[in-house]
Design a protein around this motif. Structure first.
Motif: not given
Length: 190
Positions: A171-186
């Motif tokens: 399977p393709p590797p998971p996309p790199p996680k952006d640090e900003e997305e991890d900390g945000e809560y929507d």
């Protein structure tokens, strides 16, 4: 009614002589006997005599093709089939019909006059409606579907380089996680 009239061939147009491919109906009938994936019993194993018959009938068909002018690849395929007929495997490790259906088709316009099937040796463009497929192992491994299908029903390998065609793709590797997305809560998607 003559053949030419029945098939709408003008009388002045010569028809090329094609070596006749052998009838593979016996091969496919024997293959039905050893295809355990089609049976209801998951523990069913084919009879060794039936497996031997499958390899023998394809070997005989390839031998007939060789007499009609087939290529050098046929000798190694015949030897391989005869060795497997002498010591048949417990089950056939070929590809599925779905795999054959998904092979890349080679358009007629991309074929060159000198291109021919490595198995039967017949130039692709001698056929008015060629059905040419490309194996996934190499861009230059192209065959008449009629020639390659029986081999692939018994072996999941390219007859030229013997690479396994059913290797599981990682399977393709998971996309790199952006640090900003991890900390945000929507709250909208929470």
């Amino acid at each position: 009614m003559s053949y030419e009239v029945e098939h709408n061939i003008p009388k002045n147009e010569p028809t090329p002589h094609h070596p006749v491919r052998p009838d593979l109906s016996t091969f496919f009938s024997n293959l039905e006997l050893v295809n355990t994936s089609a049976t209801q019993n998951s523990n069913a194993t084919p009879m060794p005599a039936d497996v031997r018959a499958v390899f023998t009938t394809l070997s005989d068909a390839f031998r007939t093709m060789r007499q009609e002018g087939g290529g050098g690849l046929l000798d190694s395929l015949i030897q391989s089939l005869e060795a497997e007929a002498d010591n048949p495997p417990r089950e056939v490790q070929g590809v599925s019909d779905a795999f054959l259906d998904e092979l890349d088709r080679v358009p007629k316009k991309s074929l060159k006059q000198a291109d021919s099937c490595p198995i039967c040796g017949i130039p692709f463009l001698e056929d008015k409606f060629p059905l040419v497929v490309r194996l996934p192992c190499h861009k230059d491994h192209i065959f008449d579907l009629e020639c390659i299908a029986p081999w692939l029903k018994l072996h999941a390998t390219c007859p030229m380089d013997r690479k396994n065609l059913l290797k599981k793709k990682l399977p393709p590797p998971p996309p790199p996680k952006d640090e900003e997305e991890d900390g945000e809560y929507d709250e909208m998607f929470a």
